[in-house]
Design an enzyme around this catalytic site. Structure first.
Site, PDB file in Angstrom:
ATOM      1  N   SER A 125     -78.657  23.846  75.795  1.00 38.59           N
ATOM      2  CA  SER A 125     -77.748  24.969  75.763  1.00 38.59           C
ATOM      3  C   SER A 125     -76.263  24.590  75.911  1.00 38.59           C
ATOM      4  O   SER A 125     -75.406  25.387  75.536  1.00 38.59           O
ATOM      5  CB  SER A 125     -78.100  25.945  76.885  1.00 38.59           C
ATOM      6  OG  SER A 125     -77.887  25.356  78.157  1.00 38.59           O
ATOM      7  N   LYS A 177     -68.416  24.878  81.293  1.00 40.75           N
ATOM      8  CA  LYS A 177     -69.435  25.677  80.613  1.00 40.75           C
ATOM      9  C   LYS A 177     -69.351  27.114  81.123  1.00 40.75           C
ATOM     10  O   LYS A 177     -69.193  27.334  82.334  1.00 40.75           O
ATOM     11  CB  LYS A 177     -70.821  25.085  80.899  1.00 40.75           C
ATOM     12  CG  LYS A 177     -71.975  25.752  80.150  1.00 40.75           C
ATOM     13  CD  LYS A 177     -73.321  25.074  80.485  1.00 40.75           C
ATOM     14  CE  LYS A 177     -74.477  25.673  79.683  1.00 40.75           C
ATOM     15  NZ  LYS A 177     -75.765  25.012  79.992  1.00 40.75           N
ATOM     16  N   SER A 195     -80.791  20.765  78.760  1.00 43.16           N
ATOM     17  CA  SER A 195     -79.570  21.374  78.240  1.00 43.16           C
ATOM     18  C   SER A 195     -78.292  20.539  78.391  1.00 43.16           C
ATOM     19  O   SER A 195     -77.258  20.898  77.840  1.00 43.16           O
ATOM     20  CB  SER A 195     -79.332  22.738  78.903  1.00 43.16           C
ATOM     21  OG  SER A 195     -80.138  23.706  78.300  1.00 43.16           O
TER      22      SER A 195
END
Lengths: 488, 492
Positions: free
Chosen positions: A155, A78, A179
């Site tokens: 997210s 990420k 997330s």
């Protein structure tokens, strides 16, 4: 060779161990798949050349008998984790072309264990969002489709989409209010947020420090345990890191849950929740019973205050954490008339609307005259929520809940309605507020053929039980559906 | 514990057009913790290093960087708290103080707002022109320093040096217990003596390692408290006195002209000797303090505090009392000799096992005089305490006279070495051989027959012959022996 991308991490590691294929081969296959899947917009930055070098180096290590926990596995990171020499954006324009001269502890652990990094995955800007639509690098498209294009959740939308589309064997993610778990639920993948303090936050771009926690998104429960085992560990550079050993997580995934007491919190039935979610939850309860668990109704009376408290604490911390992005030392700068003007122009241009909204909320709730009414009260709620869980643990060993109140929704549908968007986190924020481990396991498809997840929440540091319950759930659900590869 | 009841001595009142005024003063002193590393990063803290060479990723506010508390700085804060006779809080917490500035890379300063590590305490100060005064300590907390903005390298740009960013400071807040500029500077002086003795801050005000924010208000003697103004960052004892004087005068003039004092922050300009407004209360920052989520609360064990307490060095006040008692010197001398640790240690080494008064005279007289003249710090003195002690020993055992001792001291100051070496080398040993002295005495008597007769009538004139003999011996003759022999020969 494209079948190499259908493998789980576990089987890929086994395949390399038995010499069926090399890291170079499986990495090449994933790079090809990544390139074909450009329409998903899962990556912000790809590092394919370095990945091939890392794969070759891994094969060389393996030839010498040096085999790490993730040896040779092509994975995604990420883009909230700082990676040495590789652009790190947090999906924000304010970081510009920032290339950290350091590596986050979590990704460093994984590299030390033999990870091959394919690139940096897209996310909501500064991890603020539940649909990946706040990314300044464009939204990620969910591999699962229902006529219209859907959000992958957020997210960690890039991480979830990449794993669901079989373009990474697994990926790192972070979870501040859901997330990891919500995008996992939206994409038919497994995502675990471990106990707060399991994974070092050092080198992860901070959103809300007291809630942020790294974890993996993976294809199976066992894959998630393999990944977490590499990511987690004590780090003296993070004062909130826990000095405890990892559990026997990989083996816990297959353990029997006979006699385990699974709590069902009555407050997690919310108004307007689709009947499908309720019936999936009921189905989950039956599965756990069938696996030998005892079902216990429990009450977490302060649940309804969790979301409001979260949307005070998280923006408050964010407003302070994001103050360092001022255009002075790194990242983007827009020059103005004087210092304050430069700050204003830089931050106005560098931060997107959702990030600006949260900075303003956070600044407001910490302001003189409002602090007690908002921030302090929210902290009190947080204490109550932790107490709720402690009381529940008197009667049960883990909780079963839906992960999200809905299936993935269409791109653009909720973007201009922040409150509805924030409701996505309603079942996940409690685990963040209390620092508890939570995992989302794909459980079924809804009537439109879209994935739905169920969540297991465990006691602090009891990931072993979480993995055992998740394993049992995964086995019973036998979720084998895959999105159609429309992007190829 | 605020002693608002205490009214200043009349001599400290300020005269205004409409009557007398009394000053109410409180200080916030920032003392840089003596530590090789910063408060939350491993970076070094060397003074005067090239700009931006003592900066870690944490100090520069890089993304994802986290603070980790430096335990030694915690220990230093506790040690200081104990030296201030203050409450040590076993639970304390770090908060973020949020504001934007170029020399504040994180956009917040990590400080302690609600729960400081040290609570209330008290010290006694001794203003030069008055009686001892007790000053209450409100609190001491740990915080990080900011970087330094350099505005004068370029006309239109500001340069930033982050070497100081993250350096550990102790903010020591007094109660508003001082009533005159002299009391305020005596307080800072005492504080400096304490932290130096403890080794928790070097107290160097020139380098800015100890600096004060001064809160000043005026009232009618014993009357209602006035509105205060804060003067920021005053960095010498003289400037503290001047700034207070000026600020009090300014406030009195405003009030007497029918105006009111605005609560504000002011800057002291030592060149113009005036204070200037920096920002008013309305412009004051809203710092949005909240607990730093990157740091756990600080939880100390009582045993940790006890261990520090057990190894606490003797503080200036206690040492002063002991010097008076042990060495029999006046309180004033003891005060001078315990002003800082180096002086106290020097004197103690010199005086130990010797006459304390003579030792004090030598240290404060000859030694300080010579050091002053040469512009050398005591720490770098060419005459070691051991050698000065050795010199006193030779006076005591009559090897040399007090006068010769001064010559030996000068040699010692110039080139080092022990008293014995110098006496031997320079041939300064006192002549105690009575035969030799007798010969010299006889010679003097023979050369001055008229004086001999006078001296027999008036023994006070004996000194003339002593002088003659001493002169003849080059100052080396033992004066007692000379006296004795003279008296015998003159039949006195």
């Amino acid at each position: 060779m494209s079948d190499l991308t259908n493998l789980t991490l576990e089987s890929a590691l086994t395949g390399m161990a038995s010499g069926d294929f090399s890291s170079e081969e499986i990495t090449r296959a994933h790079i090809d798949a990544c390139m074909e899947a450009a329409d998903l917009n899962a990556f912000i930055t790809t590092t394919f050349e370095q990945a091939m070098d890392m794969a070759k180096a891994s094969d060389a290590r393996r030839a010498k008998g040096e085999v790490g926990k993730l040896e040779g596995a092509p994975l995604g990171v990420k883009d909230l984790f700082c990676t040495e020499g590789v652009k790190t954006t947090a999906a924000s324009q304010i970081l510009g072309d920032f290339k950290p001269p350091y590596e986050s502890t979590v990704s460093a652990n994984m590299k030390a264990d033999g990870m091959v990094m394919l690139g940096k995955l897209n996310l909501d800007e500064f991890a603020m969002g539940s649909s990946n639509e706040t990314s300044s690098y464009g939204n990620v498209v969910n591999p699962w489709k229902n006529g219209e294009e859907l959000v992958p959740g957020g997210s960690s939308g890039g991480s979830a989409a990449a794993v669901a589309a079989d373009i990474c064997l697994g990926a790192t993610a972070t979870d501040t209010g859901g997330s990891i778990r919500q995008p996992a639920s939206f994409t038919g993948t497994v995502g675990i947020k471990p106990t707060y303090g399991r994974c070092s936050r050092w080198g992860i771009v901070a959103f809300a420090s007291s809630l942020d926690q790294a974890g993996p998104i993976a294809k199976t429960v066992k894959d998630s345990a393999i990944l977490l085992d590499s990511m987690a560990g004590y780090d003296p550079k993070d004062s909130t890191s826990l000095n405890v050993d990892n559990g026997d997580w990989v083996n816990s995934c297959g353990k029997s849950i006979k006699g385990l007491r699974i709590g069902i919190p009555k407050e997690y039935t919310v108004d307007g929740m689709p009947t499908e979610i309720q019936s999936l939850w009921d189905q989950g309860i039956e599965w756990m019973k069938d696996a030998g668990a005892e079902i216990v109704p429990v009450s977490l009376p302060h649940t309804k205050y969790a979301l409001p408290a979260y949307y005070i604490v998280a923006p408050a911390e964010a407003s302070s954490n994001l103050a360092r992005y001022d255009g002075m030392r790194y990242g983007a700068r827009v020059d103005g008339e004087n210092l304050n003007d430069t700050y204003e122009r830089t931050r106005a241009a560098g931060f997107g609307p959702e990030v600006q909204r949260r900075i303003m909320i956070g600044t407001y709730v910490l302001s003189a005259g409002y602090y007690d009414a908002y921030y302090l009260r929210a902290q009190k709620v947080r204490t109550r929520i932790s107490e709720d869980f402690k009381n529940a643990w008197e009667n049960c060993d883990a909780l079963l809940t839906p992960t999200c109140p809905s299936a993935p929704f269409a791109i653009g549908r909720k973007l201009n309605d922040p409150i509805t968007m924030y409701l996505n986190d309603i079942f996940t924020v409690t685990a963040n507020l209390a620092g508890l481990p939570g995992i989302s396991v794909p459980a079924a498809l809804d009537q439109d053929g879209l994935p739905l997840g169920l969540q297991i929440i465990g006691k602090a540091l009891d990931e072993d039980t979480v993995f055992a319950a998740a394993g049992a759930l995964e086995k019973a659900a036998n979720f084998t559906a895959k999105p159609k590869k429309w992007w190829v | 514990m605020f002693t608002a009841e205490r009214v200043a001595d009349e001599k400290d009142w300020m005269k205004g057009e409409t009557g007398d005024w009394e000053l109410i003063i409180g200080l916030e002193v920032h003392a840089q913790v003596s530590s090789n590393a910063k408060l939350f990063s491993g970076a070094a803290t060397e003074y005067g290093a090239e700009p931006n060479t003592q900066v870690s990723l944490v100090d520069a506010g890089m993304p994802g960087m986290l603070p980790v508390i430096n335990e030694f700085c915690v220990e230093q804060a506790v040690r200081t708290g104990l030296g201030l006779n203050a409450q040590i809080n076993l639970f304390s917490r770090f908060d973020r103080k949020n504001y934007f500035y170029v020399d504040l890379p994180q956009g917040y300063q990590i400080s302690q707002f609600e729960h400081p590590i040290v609570g209330e305490g008290e010290i006694e100060i001794h203003p030069e022109d008055g009686d001892a005064v007790k000053v209450g300590i409100e609190r001491l907390h740990l915080e990080q320093d900011a970087g330094k903005s350099v505005h004068d390298l370029s006309d239109d740009e500001t340069y930033v040096d982050l070497n100081r960013s993250g350096v550990a400071l102790m903010e020591i807040v007094s109660k508003p217990d001082m009533r005159s500029p002299e009391e305020a500077s005596a307080y800072v002086d005492k504080l400096r003596g304490i932290v130096r003795a403890l080794g928790t801050c070097d107290g160097d005000m020139e380098k800015g390692n100890l600096r004060a924010d001064v809160n000043v208000s005026v009232r009618r003697p014993g009357g209602e408290l006035g509105t205060r103004c804060e003067i920021k960052n005053v960095n010498s004892l003289r400037f503290i006195r001047q700034a207070i004087n000026h600020e009090a005068r300014r406030q009195i003039e405003i009030i007497e002209a029918g105006g009111t004092i605005d609560q504000e922050t002011r800057l002291y300009d030592s060149v113009k000797n005036e204070t200037r407004s920096m920002r008013s209360k309305e412009d004051a920052h809203d710092y949005r303090y909240f607990p730093d989520p990157d740091l756990l609360p600080l939880q100390l064990e009582q045993s940790f505090v006890d261990n520090i307490k057990a190894t606490l060095p003797e503080l200036p006040d206690a040492r002063k009392a002991r010097f008076v008692e042990e060495f029999g010197i006046p309180a004033y001398d003891a005060g001078v000799l315990t002003a800082d640790k180096v002086t106290g240690d020097y004197y103690e080494t010199t005086a130990k096992g010797r006459d304390g008064k003579i030792a004090a005279n030598w240290v404060m007289g000859e030694l300080f005089g010579a050091l002053n003249k040469a512009g050398i710090d005591l720490a770098d003195s060419p005459v070691s305490a051991e050698n000065l002690g050795g010199l006193l020993d030779r006076i005591a055992d009559n090897t040399i006279s007090g006068k010769i001792a001064k010559t030996v001291f000068e040699k010692m100051f110039e080139g080092g070495g022990s008293a014995d070496e110098i006496i031997e080398r320079e041939g300064l040993k006192q002549v105690t051989d009575t035969g030799a002295i007798e010969a010299m005495v006889q010679e003097a008597l023979d050369a001055n027959p008229a004086q001999v007769e006078k001296a027999k009538q008036n023994p006070k004139l004996l000194g003339f012959f002593v002088g003659q003999v001493m002169k003849a011996s080059g100052g080396k003759a033992n004066p007692q022996a000379v006296n004795q022999i003279l008296r015998a020969k003159l039949g006195l």
